[in-house]
Design a protein around this motif. Structure first.
Motif, PDB file in Angstrom:
ATOM      1  N   LEU A  39     -35.049  20.730 -10.778  1.00 24.61           N
ATOM      2  CA  LEU A  39     -33.767  20.097 -10.462  1.00 24.61           C
ATOM      3  C   LEU A  39     -33.086  19.578 -11.725  1.00 24.61           C
ATOM      4  N   LEU A  40     -33.874  18.969 -12.616  1.00 25.94           N
ATOM      5  CA  LEU A  40     -33.306  18.428 -13.835  1.00 25.94           C
ATOM      6  C   LEU A  40     -32.779  19.529 -14.749  1.00 25.94           C
ATOM      7  N   LEU A  41     -33.546  20.618 -14.871  1.00 29.32           N
ATOM      8  CA  LEU A  41     -33.101  21.736 -15.709  1.00 29.32           C
ATOM      9  C   LEU A  41     -31.798  22.333 -15.197  1.00 29.32           C
ATOM     10  N   SER A  42     -31.724  22.503 -13.886  1.00 30.19           N
ATOM     11  CA  SER A  42     -30.489  23.061 -13.298  1.00 30.19           C
ATOM     12  C   SER A  42     -29.313  22.128 -13.536  1.00 30.19           C
ATOM     13  N   GLY A  43     -29.535  20.817 -13.316  1.00 31.79           N
ATOM     14  CA  GLY A  43     -28.451  19.855 -13.507  1.00 31.79           C
ATOM     15  C   GLY A  43     -27.992  19.796 -14.952  1.00 31.79           C
ATOM     16  N   LEU A  75     -10.162  27.995 -13.507  1.00 30.30           N
ATOM     17  CA  LEU A  75     -10.999  27.123 -14.331  1.00 30.30           C
ATOM     18  C   LEU A  75     -11.153  25.736 -13.702  1.00 30.30           C
ATOM     19  N   ALA A  76     -10.054  25.194 -13.176  1.00 24.65           N
ATOM     20  CA  ALA A  76     -10.112  23.883 -12.532  1.00 24.65           C
ATOM     21  C   ALA A  76     -11.005  23.915 -11.305  1.00 24.65           C
ATOM     22  N   GLY A  77     -10.871  24.992 -10.488  1.00 22.33           N
ATOM     23  CA  GLY A  77     -11.701  25.109  -9.290  1.00 22.33           C
ATOM     24  C   GLY A  77     -13.186  25.212  -9.624  1.00 22.33           C
ATOM     25  N   ILE A  78     -13.481  26.072 -10.635  1.00 22.96           N
ATOM     26  CA  ILE A  78     -14.890  26.225 -11.039  1.00 22.96           C
ATOM     27  C   ILE A  78     -15.430  24.904 -11.580  1.00 22.96           C
ATOM     28  N   TYR A  79     -14.594  24.207 -12.358  1.00 26.71           N
ATOM     29  CA  TYR A  79     -15.024  22.929 -12.937  1.00 26.71           C
ATOM     30  C   TYR A  79     -15.364  21.935 -11.824  1.00 26.71           C
ATOM     31  N   ILE A  80     -14.480  21.826 -10.824  1.00 32.33           N
ATOM     32  CA  ILE A  80     -14.712  20.883  -9.725  1.00 32.33           C
ATOM     33  C   ILE A  80     -15.978  21.252  -8.954  1.00 32.33           C
ATOM     34  N   ALA A  81     -16.146  22.561  -8.692  1.00 30.30           N
ATOM     35  CA  ALA A  81     -17.324  23.007  -7.938  1.00 30.30           C
ATOM     36  C   ALA A  81     -18.613  22.702  -8.705  1.00 30.30           C
ATOM     37  N   LEU A  82     -18.601  22.993 -10.005  1.00 32.19           N
ATOM     38  CA  LEU A  82     -19.805  22.733 -10.812  1.00 32.19           C
ATOM     39  C   LEU A  82     -20.063  21.233 -10.952  1.00 32.19           C
ATOM     40  N   ALA A  83     -18.983  20.439 -11.063  1.00 29.97           N
ATOM     41  CA  ALA A  83     -19.148  18.987 -11.164  1.00 29.97           C
ATOM     42  C   ALA A  83     -19.798  18.425  -9.900  1.00 29.97           C
ATOM     43  N   VAL A  84     -19.356  18.942  -8.744  1.00 30.78           N
ATOM     44  CA  VAL A  84     -19.975  18.525  -7.476  1.00 30.78           C
ATOM     45  C   VAL A  84     -21.450  18.955  -7.443  1.00 30.78           C
ATOM     46  N   GLY A  85     -21.711  20.182  -7.929  1.00 29.65           N
ATOM     47  CA  GLY A  85     -23.093  20.673  -7.979  1.00 29.65           C
ATOM     48  C   GLY A  85     -23.983  19.805  -8.849  1.00 29.65           C
ATOM     49  N   VAL A  86     -23.424  19.369 -10.001  1.00 35.56           N
ATOM     50  CA  VAL A  86     -24.189  18.483 -10.890  1.00 35.56           C
ATOM     51  C   VAL A  86     -24.545  17.192 -10.178  1.00 35.56           C
ATOM     52  N   GLN A  87     -23.587  16.626  -9.450  1.00 29.22           N
ATOM     53  CA  GLN A  87     -23.852  15.376  -8.741  1.00 29.22           C
ATOM     54  C   GLN A  87     -24.913  15.561  -7.652  1.00 29.22           C
ATOM     55  N   LEU A  88     -24.845  16.694  -6.939  1.00 29.45           N
ATOM     56  CA  LEU A  88     -25.847  16.956  -5.899  1.00 29.45           C
ATOM     57  C   LEU A  88     -27.238  17.132  -6.501  1.00 29.45           C
TER      58      LEU A  88
END
Length: 598
Positions: A39-43, A75-88
């Motif tokens: 989980l840490l590596l992915s984040g 780019l904005a959409g991907i950024y938001i999606a990845l940011a949410v993924g990081v938080q999860l």
């Protein structure tokens, strides 16, 4: 009255060191730890990718009308999606880390409690119950907070820091070298200053343990404090103890705060250096505006993990002190260890052969309690143990159940040396009932069985009937499952419950420390009837302060100043006008024993 818990002492071997404790309690959770690492590596991977997207967004937005709106939206959409993924991923890692930490420390807490219960009485006399509570609760709680956060924050921070440094090298190797040097210097400096807080933190935990011990002792003696009107004096002593804890806490905090104060100063210089390098490279046309912004973002990624490491270094200081204190307790070994020889079935004879005992055997100038004590109590008989205060009566009974070991001579049960018998077996076959019966805030059943879930309710009810508490039991709304608040019973009822505990244990030898000394005549009669049933077919030692208590004893043993003054059959000693026992009978009460036995 039930057998003492004795954990496998081999499990505690090797736990006294910090690495030993970590290996013992985190090792079995390796698969959860590996899942946490994934989980840490992915984040971290996604976190490192986000500034790259942001840099591309800035460079494209800088083109103005020539910018591709569709690309910016993607780019904005991907950024938001990845940011949410990081938080999860971070939330999942936090959950798994907390689960790992609490699982490990709960096991440590249970093993520490069992280990403390297995230590001999010498160790418990040297430490207050409050100090023990602080070791089990305060120190282990500090470790649980450390374990639950350390893996997520420290390991994750280390990964993020490494990734950010790699990214700096990808931008410009000179910047990478500079930031790497800055990181190394910062970590070395903080690692050195963090050691300043270890010893103050240890002293802070000791002061906390002392405060717990003070409060526990005063609450235990609340009746005496109130009755004598000394509350003000004890309050002043409490304030002095609390002041010491407060002073050490402030000193400890100041030492630990040096770490983050140093971090703030160093990072102020670090940001100035990175921004200066970014501005210089951009002015020279070596990097784009997005890359300059990228450098700032990666510098924050260097600051964040080092900041996490800084915070965790303070927690590490606390955990290091707690691990050391826990390791000290786990390294203690009971001087009393059991053997492997079984005891014979049925009632057991008790024999003392030239027994000496001192509570301070290592002090050659200390005065012993028992000196050359020798007697034999045949199986199935009862001996009344008499003597003035300080003669060694209670000490003698403690040697039978091996709360202490004789410093000289031999104690045997059924012809077997008590040191050769497994401790669990010994304490199942020898039961002790003291004047001060300990009752717990639990159900009647749990008070009798000592929380043994396998004991049938029918046996508990039968034991209560056997000691004459059937009418009392019938009044309980939930029967044996009725809660029994501390202080809700009379002294007589508490003693009868203690007898019921012994009935459930079904021992071969029973030791009674004057069970009727605080009772009125009516209650004493009920207790005497229960005691008659309890002692039937068993060997018994009764410490007596009343003549009526030993009126049905087979033998009398009189102690004086640690020596056997008299030992013989009760009836024979009663007929001998020169015996100590006959003198006591003529005096009429054992309260005059101070003068008769002097």
């Amino acid at each position: 009255m039930m057998a003492d818990p004795h954990p496998d002492t081999s499990r505690t071997t090797g736990r006294s060191s910090t690495l030993g404790v970590l290996r013992t309690y985190l090792g079995p959770l390796k698969w959860q730890v590996l899942g946490l690492a994934a989980l840490l590596l992915s984040g971290v991977g996604l976190n490192l990718l986000l500034p790259q997207l942001l840099a591309r967004f800035v460079d494209n937005a800088k083109l103005g009308r020539a910018a591709d709106p569709g690309l910016l939206i993607r780019l904005a959409g991907i950024y938001i999606a990845l940011a949410v993924g990081v938080q999860l991923l971070n939330a999942s890692a936090t959950f798994v880390g907390a689960r790992v930490g609490w699982t490990a420390t709960n096991r440590l807490r249970a093993d520490l409690m069992a280990h403390l219960l297995s230590l001999d009485m010498r160790e418990h006399k040297e430490r207050t119950p409050g100090e023990m509570i602080e070791r089990i609760d305060g120190d282990v709680t500090a470790l649980s907070n450390f374990f639950s956060q350390f893996a997520v924050r420290v390991f994750g921070a280390a990964l993020l820091l490494t990734g950010a440094l790699v990214m700096f090298y990808s931008v410009d190797w000179r910047v990478g070298v500079g930031v790497t040097a800055f990181t190394v210097v910062t970590l070395i400096a903080m690692n050195r200053v963090r050691k300043l807080g270890v010893e103050p933190t240890r002293l802070e935990r000791e002061a906390s343990a002392k405060l717990f011990g003070f409060v526990e002792e005063r609450l235990s003696g609340l009746e005496d404090i109130r009755a004598l009107g000394t509350g003000g004096h004890h309050l002043n002593a409490f304030l002095r103890t609390q002041r010491e804890f407060f002073t050490r806490s402030i000193w400890s905090w100041r030492r630990r705060s040096v770490v983050w104060q140093l971090s703030m100063i160093l990072f102020a210089a670090g940001y100035v250096g990175v921004l200066a390098a970014a501005v210089g490279l951009y002015a020279a046309g070596a990097i784009t505006l997005g890359t300059a912004f990228l450098m700032y973002q990666y510098m924050s990624m260097v600051e964040e993990p080092i900041d996490q490491l800084t915070q965790q270094l303070q927690e590490l200081q606390k955990a290091g002190a707690s691990l050391g204190r826990v390791g000290e307790i786990l390294s203690l070994r009971s001087a009393i260890e059991g053997g492997t020889q079984p005891l014979p079935a049925g009632a057991l004879s008790v024999a003392f052969r030239g027994v000496d005992f001192s509570y301070t055997p290592d002090d050659p100038d200390a005065r012993g309690v028992l000196h050359g004590v020798g007697f034999t109590l045949p199986a199935g008989q009862t001996v009344g143990l008499l003597g003035r205060t300080g003669s060694g009566k209670t000490t003698l009974t403690r040697l039978v159940s091996r709360l202490y070991d004789a410093t000289g001579g031999q104690v045997t049960l059924g012809g077997v040396d008590v040191r050769d018998v497994p401790l669990k077996t010994l304490r199942q076959r020898v039961a002790v009932v003291t004047q001060d019966v300990q009752l717990f805030q639990a159900s009647v059943r749990d008070n009798l069985t000592f929380f043994d879930p396998d004991m049938p309710d029918e046996r508990v009810e039968a034991a209560l009937h056997e000691v004459g508490l059937d009418t009392w039991l019938a009044r309980l709304e939930q029967g044996v499952h009725t809660p029994l608040p501390t202080g809700s019973l009379s002294a007589g009822e508490a003693q009868l419950l203690a007898f019921a505990r012994v009935m459930l244990l079904d021992p071969a030898v029973i030791i009674l420390d004057e069970p009727s000394s605080r009772l009125d005549p009516a209650t004493e009669g009920l207790l005497t009837a229960a005691m008659t049933r309890l002692l039937a077919g068993r060997t018994a030692i009764i410490i007596a302060h009343r003549l009526d208590t030993v009126a049905r004893a087979d033998r009398i043993l009189v102690l004086g100043d640690g020596h056997v003054l008299e030992d013989g059959e009760r009836a024979q000693l009663a007929r001998d006008p020169r015996s100590h026992y006959a003198e006591l009978l003529r005096a009429g009460v054992l309260d005059d024993a101070e003068g008769v036995l002097a």
